[in-house]
Scaffold this motif. Structure first.
Motif, short mmCIF file in Angstrom:
data_model
loop_
_atom_site.label_atom_id
_atom_site.label_comp_id
_atom_site.label_asym_id
_atom_site.label_seq_id
_atom_site.Cartn_x
_atom_site.Cartn_y
_atom_site.Cartn_z
N SER A 34 0.90 -1.14 -0.05
CA SER A 34 0.01 0.12 -0.18
C SER A 34 0.83 1.13 -0.06
N GLY A 38 0.55 3.67 -2.93
CA GLY A 38 0.36 5.34 -2.78
C GLY A 38 1.37 6.23 -2.87
N SER A 42 1.17 5.59 -7.77
CA SER A 42 -0.18 6.56 -7.77
C SER A 42 0.40 7.96 -8.20
N ASP A 52 -3.66 14.06 -8.57
CA ASP A 52 -3.30 12.98 -7.62
C ASP A 52 -4.38 11.79 -8.04
N ASN A 54 -5.28 9.10 -6.41
CA ASN A 54 -6.24 8.75 -5.49
C ASN A 54 -7.53 9.74 -5.53
N ASP A 55 -7.48 11.06 -5.82
CA ASP A 55 -8.38 11.93 -5.67
C ASP A 55 -9.21 11.86 -7.16
N ALA A 81 -9.39 5.85 -5.92
CA ALA A 81 -8.94 4.83 -4.55
C ALA A 81 -9.19 3.65 -5.03
N THR A 84 -6.52 2.26 -7.13
CA THR A 84 -5.30 2.00 -6.40
C THR A 84 -5.39 0.77 -5.46
N ASN A 85 -6.61 0.34 -5.01
CA ASN A 85 -6.64 -0.78 -4.40
C ASN A 85 -6.85 -2.05 -5.23
#
Length: 135
Positions: A34, A38, A42, A52, A54-55, A81, A84-85
């Motif tokens: 992670s 991250g 990312s 970004d 994640n955003d 998000a 990313t996962n």
């Protein structure tokens, strides 16, 4: 006391301890992955989208800004998000696959048990006894 002894014997079996150690190591490895995703993956992917990673989101209903400057009431799909996962999962799954593949390769291949030498059949023994009785 018998129940506690049984439970202790069960808990101290090698397989259960191995599973517990593997679980703890897997949780720690997940944190490392992670952090890698991250902190490294990312941002690099975020360069493509100029934001970004994640955003990233798809806004269904825009929200309003309150007095504190926070957006409230926004309904959005947070696909950044989620992606990313998914990347985290793929990395963990690939590493686990490689570990299992390596362990399976290191295991000694089971050699087939040598066959016991076959003796004479019952008919052969009876024929031998018959021949000895004839003499």
């Amino acid at each position: 006391m018998g129940f506690l002894k049984e439970f202790k014997d069960f808990a101290m079996k090698g397989n259960l301890v191995d599973i517990a150690v593997g679980f703890v190591m897997g949780a720690a490895f997940n944190k490392v992955v992670s952090s890698f995703t991250g902190g490294i993956v990312s941002p690099l992917i975020g360069l493509l989208f100029k934001s970004d990673f994640n955003d990233l989101k798809y806004v269904i209903t825009p929200g309003t800004v309150n007095d504190a400057g926070e957006t409230v009431g926004e309904i959005a799909v947070l696909y950044g998000a989620f992606l990313t996962n998914v990347i985290d999962f793929l990395i963990v799954a690939f590493v686990m696959f490689m570990i299992v593949k390596g362990v399976n390769k290191m295991k000694k291949k089971e050699e087939p048990a040598p066959e016991a030498p076959k003796g004479p059949t019952q008919e052969e023994l009876l024929a031998e006894i018959r021949d000895l009785l004839k003499k």
